[in-house]
Write a protein that holds these residues in place. Structure first.
Motif, PDB file in Angstrom:
ATOM      1  N   PRO A   1       0.686  -1.273  -0.248  1.00 50.11           N
ATOM      2  CA  PRO A   1      -0.128   0.075   0.045  1.00 50.11           C
ATOM      3  C   PRO A   1       0.687   1.552  -0.129  1.00 50.11           C
ATOM      4  O   PRO A   1       1.933   1.165   0.327  1.00 50.11           O
ATOM      5  CB  PRO A   1      -0.809   0.388   1.321  1.00 50.11           C
ATOM      6  CG  PRO A   1      -0.039  -1.158   2.080  1.00 50.11           C
ATOM      7  CD  PRO A   1       0.559  -1.792   1.236  1.00 50.11           C
ATOM      8  N   LEU A   2       0.218   2.139  -0.491  1.00 53.50           N
ATOM      9  CA  LEU A   2       1.101   3.697  -0.656  1.00 53.50           C
ATOM     10  C   LEU A   2       0.121   4.573   0.052  1.00 53.50           C
ATOM     11  O   LEU A   2      -0.075   6.315  -0.713  1.00 53.50           O
ATOM     12  CB  LEU A   2       1.145   3.695  -2.120  1.00 53.50           C
ATOM     13  CG  LEU A   2       2.287   2.802  -2.308  1.00 53.50           C
ATOM     14  CD1 LEU A   2       2.499   3.671  -3.791  1.00 53.50           C
ATOM     15  CD2 LEU A   2       4.295   2.997  -2.171  1.00 53.50           C
ATOM     16  N   PHE A   3      -1.125   4.686   0.908  1.00 51.61           N
ATOM     17  CA  PHE A   3      -1.831   5.578   1.399  1.00 51.61           C
ATOM     18  C   PHE A   3      -1.699   6.232   2.532  1.00 51.61           C
ATOM     19  O   PHE A   3      -1.246   8.067   2.659  1.00 51.61           O
ATOM     20  CB  PHE A   3      -2.956   4.875   2.062  1.00 51.61           C
ATOM     21  CG  PHE A   3      -3.415   4.118   0.249  1.00 51.61           C
ATOM     22  CD1 PHE A   3      -4.535   4.823  -0.553  1.00 51.61           C
ATOM     23  CD2 PHE A   3      -3.798   2.505   0.468  1.00 51.61           C
ATOM     24  CE1 PHE A   3      -5.148   4.235  -1.789  1.00 51.61           C
ATOM     25  CE2 PHE A   3      -4.171   1.664  -0.728  1.00 51.61           C
ATOM     26  CZ  PHE A   3      -4.903   2.711  -1.120  1.00 51.61           C
TER      27      PHE A   3
ATOM     28  N   VAL B   1      10.928 -12.021  -9.975  1.00 53.62           N
ATOM     29  CA  VAL B   1      11.192 -12.503  -8.156  1.00 53.62           C
ATOM     30  C   VAL B   1       9.654 -10.576  -7.523  1.00 53.62           C
ATOM     31  O   VAL B   1       9.639  -9.641  -8.458  1.00 53.62           O
ATOM     32  CB  VAL B   1      12.337 -11.190  -7.968  1.00 53.62           C
ATOM     33  CG1 VAL B   1      12.341 -11.858  -6.741  1.00 53.62           C
ATOM     34  CG2 VAL B   1      13.603 -11.970  -8.455  1.00 53.62           C
ATOM     35  N   PHE B   2       9.313 -11.547  -6.771  1.00 58.11           N
ATOM     36  CA  PHE B   2       7.745 -10.354  -6.017  1.00 58.11           C
ATOM     37  C   PHE B   2       8.455 -10.179  -4.912  1.00 58.11           C
ATOM     38  O   PHE B   2       8.382 -10.845  -3.647  1.00 58.11           O
ATOM     39  CB  PHE B   2       6.805 -11.017  -6.207  1.00 58.11           C
ATOM     40  CG  PHE B   2       6.683 -11.330  -7.415  1.00 58.11           C
ATOM     41  CD1 PHE B   2       6.394 -10.358  -8.713  1.00 58.11           C
ATOM     42  CD2 PHE B   2       7.287 -12.360  -8.546  1.00 58.11           C
ATOM     43  CE1 PHE B   2       5.524 -10.344 -10.134  1.00 58.11           C
ATOM     44  CE2 PHE B   2       6.510 -12.901  -9.854  1.00 58.11           C
ATOM     45  CZ  PHE B   2       5.878 -11.761 -10.685  1.00 58.11           C
ATOM     46  N   PHE B   3       7.652  -8.885  -4.000  1.00 58.81           N
ATOM     47  CA  PHE B   3       7.852  -9.152  -2.445  1.00 58.81           C
ATOM     48  C   PHE B   3       6.365  -7.938  -2.820  1.00 58.81           C
ATOM     49  O   PHE B   3       5.879  -7.592  -3.163  1.00 58.81           O
ATOM     50  CB  PHE B   3       8.685  -7.869  -1.876  1.00 58.81           C
ATOM     51  CG  PHE B   3      10.096  -8.703  -1.965  1.00 58.81           C
ATOM     52  CD1 PHE B   3      11.084  -9.595  -1.170  1.00 58.81           C
ATOM     53  CD2 PHE B   3      10.632  -8.370  -3.143  1.00 58.81           C
ATOM     54  CE1 PHE B   3      12.108  -9.753  -1.133  1.00 58.81           C
ATOM     55  CE2 PHE B   3      11.815  -9.299  -2.992  1.00 58.81           C
ATOM     56  CZ  PHE B   3      12.700  -9.709  -2.733  1.00 58.81           C
ATOM     57  N   PHE B   4       5.927  -8.398  -1.480  1.00 59.82           N
ATOM     58  CA  PHE B   4       3.896  -8.422  -1.490  1.00 59.82           C
ATOM     59  C   PHE B   4       3.893  -8.070   0.267  1.00 59.82           C
ATOM     60  O   PHE B   4       4.229  -9.171   1.127  1.00 59.82           O
ATOM     61  CB  PHE B   4       3.026  -9.219  -1.467  1.00 59.82           C
ATOM     62  CG  PHE B   4       3.179  -9.872  -3.020  1.00 59.82           C
ATOM     63  CD1 PHE B   4       2.547  -9.288  -3.839  1.00 59.82           C
ATOM     64  CD2 PHE B   4       3.794 -10.364  -3.937  1.00 59.82           C
ATOM     65  CE1 PHE B   4       2.635  -9.201  -5.769  1.00 59.82           C
ATOM     66  CE2 PHE B   4       3.747 -10.663  -5.208  1.00 59.82           C
ATOM     67  CZ  PHE B   4       3.293 -10.475  -6.059  1.00 59.82           C
ATOM     68  N   GLU B   5       3.544  -6.487   0.548  1.00 54.79           N
ATOM     69  CA  GLU B   5       3.118  -6.819   1.877  1.00 54.79           C
ATOM     70  C   GLU B   5       1.697  -6.550   2.135  1.00 54.79           C
ATOM     71  O   GLU B   5       1.046  -6.287   1.811  1.00 54.79           O
ATOM     72  CB  GLU B   5       3.648  -5.167   2.418  1.00 54.79           C
ATOM     73  CG  GLU B   5       3.947  -5.258   3.312  1.00 54.79           C
ATOM     74  CD  GLU B   5       2.152  -4.537   4.266  1.00 54.79           C
ATOM     75  OE1 GLU B   5       1.036  -5.394   4.992  1.00 54.79           O
ATOM     76  OE2 GLU B   5       1.877  -3.571   3.621  1.00 54.79           O
TER      77      GLU B   5
ATOM     78  N   THR C   1      -2.850  -4.810  -3.975  1.00 50.04           N
ATOM     79  CA  THR C   1      -1.873  -5.692  -3.511  1.00 50.04           C
ATOM     80  C   THR C   1      -2.312  -6.988  -3.890  1.00 50.04           C
ATOM     81  O   THR C   1      -1.545  -7.648  -4.022  1.00 50.04           O
ATOM     82  CB  THR C   1      -1.225  -5.234  -1.720  1.00 50.04           C
ATOM     83  OG1 THR C   1      -0.139  -3.596  -1.948  1.00 50.04           O
ATOM     84  CG2 THR C   1       0.081  -6.759  -1.405  1.00 50.04           C
ATOM     85  N   TYR C   2      -3.392  -7.594  -3.451  1.00 46.97           N
ATOM     86  CA  TYR C   2      -3.963  -8.980  -3.497  1.00 46.97           C
ATOM     87  C   TYR C   2      -3.989  -8.803  -5.064  1.00 46.97           C
ATOM     88  O   TYR C   2      -3.825  -9.805  -6.073  1.00 46.97           O
ATOM     89  CB  TYR C   2      -5.348  -8.793  -2.795  1.00 46.97           C
ATOM     90  CG  TYR C   2      -4.782  -9.162  -1.535  1.00 46.97           C
ATOM     91  CD1 TYR C   2      -4.641 -10.145  -0.881  1.00 46.97           C
ATOM     92  CD2 TYR C   2      -5.637  -8.383   0.182  1.00 46.97           C
ATOM     93  CE1 TYR C   2      -3.686 -10.467   0.641  1.00 46.97           C
ATOM     94  CE2 TYR C   2      -5.395  -8.460   1.006  1.00 46.97           C
ATOM     95  CZ  TYR C   2      -4.343  -9.549   1.570  1.00 46.97           C
ATOM     96  OH  TYR C   2      -4.218  -9.569   2.917  1.00 46.97           O
ATOM     97  N   VAL C   3      -4.775  -7.605  -5.432  1.00 48.77           N
ATOM     98  CA  VAL C   3      -4.457  -8.030  -7.597  1.00 48.77           C
ATOM     99  C   VAL C   3      -2.873  -8.475  -7.442  1.00 48.77           C
ATOM    100  O   VAL C   3      -3.269  -9.047  -8.330  1.00 48.77           O
ATOM    101  CB  VAL C   3      -5.004  -6.686  -8.286  1.00 48.77           C
ATOM    102  CG1 VAL C   3      -5.503  -6.487  -9.577  1.00 48.77           C
ATOM    103  CG2 VAL C   3      -6.833  -6.223  -7.356  1.00 48.77           C
TER     104      VAL C   3
END
Length: 98
Positions: free
Chosen positions: A9-11, A71-75, A83-85
């Motif tokens: 997220p970037l909120f 390569v992926f990083f997900f918070e 982020t889920y999308v």
């Protein structure tokens, strides 16, 4: 080449600070190890700042980078729908053998 996609997220100011911190750490580690890379950290990606972006424009920009990444990083702790999308897009990529 390592193509990293960093999703989160970037909120809030805290979100933005965290994504920038992560990006700096990725760069530090990759450069220390002489790795060729591209870091798609959405907070740092260039967008057309002369207008308000639509959700569709943001999605398509992110989708393009997800498709290029290996390569992926997900918070995921925040429950951010975007982020889920992006995670779903990465899973779709994997399931299609890409």
């Amino acid at each position: 080449m390592i193509y990293i996609y960093n999703a989160g997220p970037l909120f809030t100011e805290a979100d933005i600070k965290q994504r920038k911190y992560e990006g700096a750490k990725f760069v530090e580690i990759l450069e220390r190890n002489n790795k060729e890379y591209f870091l798609a950290n959405p907070i740092d990606l260039p967008f057309d700042n002369t207008k308000i972006l639509t959700s569709k424009e943001i999605f398509l920009g992110d989708y393009e980078h997800v498709n290029k990444a290996n390569v992926f990083f997900f918070e995921l702790a925040s429950g951010d729908a975007g982020t889920y999308v992006e995670l779903g897009n990465a899973i779709e990529k994997y399931m299609n053998g890409k």
